[in-house]
Design a protein around this motif. Structure first.
Motif, PDB file in Angstrom:
ATOM      1  N   SER A 167     -15.963  15.777  -9.337  1.00 52.33           N
ATOM      2  CA  SER A 167     -14.673  15.527  -8.683  1.00 52.33           C
ATOM      3  C   SER A 167     -13.677  14.855  -9.616  1.00 52.33           C
ATOM      4  O   SER A 167     -12.468  15.048  -9.483  1.00 52.33           O
ATOM      5  CB  SER A 167     -14.883  14.657  -7.436  1.00 52.33           C
ATOM      6  OG  SER A 167     -15.726  15.300  -6.513  1.00 52.33           O
ATOM      7  N   THR A 168     -14.160  14.042 -10.558  1.00 54.27           N
ATOM      8  CA  THR A 168     -13.247  13.379 -11.494  1.00 54.27           C
ATOM      9  C   THR A 168     -12.669  14.370 -12.507  1.00 54.27           C
ATOM     10  O   THR A 168     -11.609  14.121 -13.064  1.00 54.27           O
ATOM     11  CB  THR A 168     -13.957  12.243 -12.238  1.00 54.27           C
ATOM     12  OG1 THR A 168     -14.998  12.778 -13.062  1.00 54.27           O
ATOM     13  CG2 THR A 168     -14.555  11.251 -11.270  1.00 54.27           C
ATOM     14  N   THR A 172      -9.756  14.887  -8.176  1.00 49.66           N
ATOM     15  CA  THR A 172     -10.033  14.540  -6.787  1.00 49.66           C
ATOM     16  C   THR A 172     -10.383  13.064  -6.666  1.00 49.66           C
ATOM     17  O   THR A 172     -10.005  12.390  -5.699  1.00 49.66           O
ATOM     18  CB  THR A 172     -11.195  15.396  -6.239  1.00 49.66           C
ATOM     19  OG1 THR A 172     -10.890  16.776  -6.432  1.00 49.66           O
ATOM     20  CG2 THR A 172     -11.433  15.122  -4.777  1.00 49.66           C
ATOM     21  N   GLU A 310     -15.645  22.571  -7.115  1.00 50.53           N
ATOM     22  CA  GLU A 310     -14.487  21.689  -7.316  1.00 50.53           C
ATOM     23  C   GLU A 310     -13.402  22.397  -8.126  1.00 50.53           C
ATOM     24  O   GLU A 310     -12.206  22.256  -7.846  1.00 50.53           O
ATOM     25  CB  GLU A 310     -14.932  20.410  -8.038  1.00 50.53           C
ATOM     26  CG  GLU A 310     -15.781  19.468  -7.209  1.00 50.53           C
ATOM     27  CD  GLU A 310     -14.959  18.680  -6.202  1.00 50.53           C
ATOM     28  OE1 GLU A 310     -13.714  18.821  -6.179  1.00 50.53           O
ATOM     29  OE2 GLU A 310     -15.572  17.908  -5.435  1.00 50.53           O
ATOM     30  N   ASP A 313     -11.578  24.935  -5.965  1.00 49.98           N
ATOM     31  CA  ASP A 313     -10.651  24.242  -5.058  1.00 49.98           C
ATOM     32  C   ASP A 313      -9.397  23.788  -5.797  1.00 49.98           C
ATOM     33  O   ASP A 313      -8.277  23.885  -5.274  1.00 49.98           O
ATOM     34  CB  ASP A 313     -11.340  23.024  -4.435  1.00 49.98           C
ATOM     35  CG  ASP A 313     -12.391  23.412  -3.411  1.00 49.98           C
ATOM     36  OD1 ASP A 313     -12.413  24.589  -3.003  1.00 49.98           O
ATOM     37  OD2 ASP A 313     -13.200  22.546  -3.028  1.00 49.98           O
ATOM     38  N   PHE A 314      -9.573  23.282  -7.007  1.00 46.47           N
ATOM     39  CA  PHE A 314      -8.448  22.842  -7.826  1.00 46.47           C
ATOM     40  C   PHE A 314      -7.496  24.008  -8.122  1.00 46.47           C
ATOM     41  O   PHE A 314      -6.268  23.866  -8.071  1.00 46.47           O
ATOM     42  CB  PHE A 314      -8.976  22.245  -9.128  1.00 46.47           C
ATOM     43  CG  PHE A 314      -7.923  21.908 -10.139  1.00 46.47           C
ATOM     44  CD1 PHE A 314      -6.986  20.914  -9.889  1.00 46.47           C
ATOM     45  CD2 PHE A 314      -7.873  22.576 -11.350  1.00 46.47           C
ATOM     46  CE1 PHE A 314      -6.010  20.602 -10.834  1.00 46.47           C
ATOM     47  CE2 PHE A 314      -6.918  22.274 -12.288  1.00 46.47           C
ATOM     48  CZ  PHE A 314      -5.976  21.285 -12.032  1.00 46.47           C
ATOM     49  N   ARG A 317      -5.624  24.982  -4.750  1.00 46.10           N
ATOM     50  CA  ARG A 317      -4.719  24.010  -4.148  1.00 46.10           C
ATOM     51  C   ARG A 317      -3.653  23.491  -5.110  1.00 46.10           C
ATOM     52  O   ARG A 317      -2.563  23.113  -4.668  1.00 46.10           O
ATOM     53  CB  ARG A 317      -5.517  22.830  -3.609  1.00 46.10           C
ATOM     54  CG  ARG A 317      -6.493  23.206  -2.520  1.00 46.10           C
ATOM     55  CD  ARG A 317      -7.313  22.010  -2.062  1.00 46.10           C
ATOM     56  NE  ARG A 317      -8.309  22.365  -1.056  1.00 46.10           N
ATOM     57  CZ  ARG A 317      -9.169  21.523  -0.514  1.00 46.10           C
ATOM     58  NH1 ARG A 317      -9.137  20.241  -0.890  1.00 46.10           N
ATOM     59  NH2 ARG A 317     -10.041  21.923   0.397  1.00 46.10           N
ATOM     60  N   ASP A 318      -3.955  23.415  -6.398  1.00 46.49           N
ATOM     61  CA  ASP A 318      -3.029  22.788  -7.338  1.00 46.49           C
ATOM     62  C   ASP A 318      -2.478  23.753  -8.384  1.00 46.49           C
ATOM     63  O   ASP A 318      -1.269  23.788  -8.618  1.00 46.49           O
ATOM     64  CB  ASP A 318      -3.718  21.617  -8.045  1.00 46.49           C
ATOM     65  CG  ASP A 318      -4.104  20.508  -7.081  1.00 46.49           C
ATOM     66  OD1 ASP A 318      -3.188  19.873  -6.541  1.00 46.49           O
ATOM     67  OD2 ASP A 318      -5.305  20.296  -6.879  1.00 46.49           O
TER      68      ASP A 318
END
Length: 428
Positions: A167-168, A172, A310, A313-314, A317-318
């Motif tokens: 996550s880092t 996130t 992760e 998702d990144f 979303r970003d």
């Protein structure tokens, strides 16, 4: 994914820490391994480095100092800032594993090394703990410091909550959220008069003399070369971690990034953002843009699957909002020789496969033959260009563990039972 929130709650309860604690972030990955990053070599040091470092000495003969050296005394421990001695007289023998690691034309007087001497009658027994990982910190937290003095030796001064490292990498979580200082886990290390934390790597253990021999962590801002010191113990706990498995595949160590320490996550995050920004520059060919934005994960275990999730998702979303010019080029490929999450239940494997596929992760079944600076060669002859390569294929015994003359399983790991990695090894 849902893991970060659950794991954060478990983290706080298991160690009873204040989540508002703030730590210093290294400005670059090569900095000293203090919170929240750590030196890339961390706990698993390559002992061949001792050949070219610290001492210029011969045949382990007795040595003497030809002139006084500046020394500093910290809580009754004498440590010299530079330990270069000249030959004279008869010698103390080195521990067996260290004798194999130092050139035959080297001399070191083990008896004259600075450090902690054996405990005296009437004093509390001293427990020495090697490492600041899961096993070491759980042991430190439960140790009764009214009965024992404790000394912790490790090249990093914190514990890393490894399940949240993925996550880092994508922002996130921040790095300070996944690291906890060892002195907060066991306050005696910073407050008790005869308990200490030493920022160093253990280079050898003499179970007959009940001593461990350590090297001060390099790149620690010392004006002199790193130096050796020793610590006598009454009980010894070895929990010094493991090394990533590369299966001796050519190019992995040179070109792949691992995900086991905070500084590894920093490197991945930096590389990912750098590739995103470079890919928008004019003049880059279509083929080079696709290569830069191709993220490859090797290994379908928990870490590889979590990082792939992760990362997807990144992207969804970003990246699609902030890098709209290249949003259609970035992709994630997960390569596994067998099935992903092969040690888990069939239902969980199928769920993970469906979830990753829906998120846009391309699953490839194959065996890596070689890693080159810009592409991966599979055993079936396939070439896979990449801009970011994360290697997560499990762990094996470290060089330090291999060097110890203690009972181990055929694969080099600790045997279960008396020599277990979290069992104390009794001295006097």
């Amino acid at each position: 994914m849902g893991l970060p929130r659950i794991a954060r709650t478990t983290w706080r309860h298991s160690f009873s820490v204040d989540s508002s604690a703030r730590f210093v972030t290294p400005t670059h990955p090569g900095q000293l391994g203090l919170l929240p990053g750590t030196h890339p070599e961390n706990e698993c040091r390559n002992f061949s480095s001792l050949r070219s470092r610290i001492f210029t000495v011969t045949n382990w003969k007795q040595v003497s100092v030809d002139k006084p050296r500046d020394a500093f005394h910290h809580r009754a421990v004498s440590v010299t800032t530079q330990c270069h001695y000249h030959a004279a007289g008869a010698a103390a023998a080195p521990p067996p594993q260290m004798a194999n690691l130092i050139d035959s034309d080297a001399e070191v007087d083990i008896g004259r090394l600075p450090g902690l001497e054996p405990t005296k009658p009437g004093e509390k027994p001293r427990v020495v703990v090697l490492g600041t990982g899961w096993a070491a910190c759980r042991f430190l937290k439960g140790l009764d410091t009214k009965i024992y003095d404790v000394v912790c030796i490790s090249p990093r001064n914190h514990m890393v909550f490894t399940p949240l490292l993925a996550s880092t990498c994508v922002g996130t979580l921040e790095f300070r959220s996944v690291a906890e200082p060892v002195s907060r886990i066991q306050p005696a290390l910073s407050g008790a008069p005869n308990s200490y934390f030493y920022l160093a790597s253990c280079m050898g253990v003499d179970t007959d003399k009940h001593e461990v021999y350590c090297e001060a962590t390099p790149n620690a801002g010392l004006h002199s070369d790193p130096y050796l010191f020793k610590v006598a113990y009454d009980k010894l706990v070895i929990a010094a971690g493991a090394d990533p498995l590369t299966f001796n595949i050519k190019g992995v160590s040179e070109h792949a990034l691992f995900l086991r320490e905070v500084n590894h996550a920093q490197e991945i995050r930096k590389k990912l953002l750098l590739n995103l920004m470079l890919s928008e520059n004019p003049g880059i060919s279509e083929e080079e843009r696709k290569r830069l934005l191709h993220c490859v994960v090797i290994g379908g275990g928990p870490t590889g699957v979590e990082f792939s999730g992760e990362l997807s998702d990144f992207i969804m979303r970003d990246v699609r909002q902030r890098y709209s010019h290249v949003k259609d080029y970035i992709r994630v490929t997960l390569i596994e020789a067998n099935e992903i999450l092969s040690s888990f239940d069939v239902g969980l494997r199928q769920y993970a496969t469906n979830h990753l596929t829906r998120s846009g992760v391309h699953l490839v079944q194959g065996v890596v033959k070689e890693v080159r600076p810009d592409k991966i060669l599979l055993s079936d002859g396939t070439d896979i260009p990449y801009g970011l390569l994360v290697w997560s294929t499990g762990v094996g015994p470290s060089q330090f563990v291999k060097s110890l003359d203690l009972p181990k399983a055929p694969g080099g790991r600790w045997r279960k039972g008396k020599a277990s990695i979290c069992q104390s090894y009794s001295g006097r």
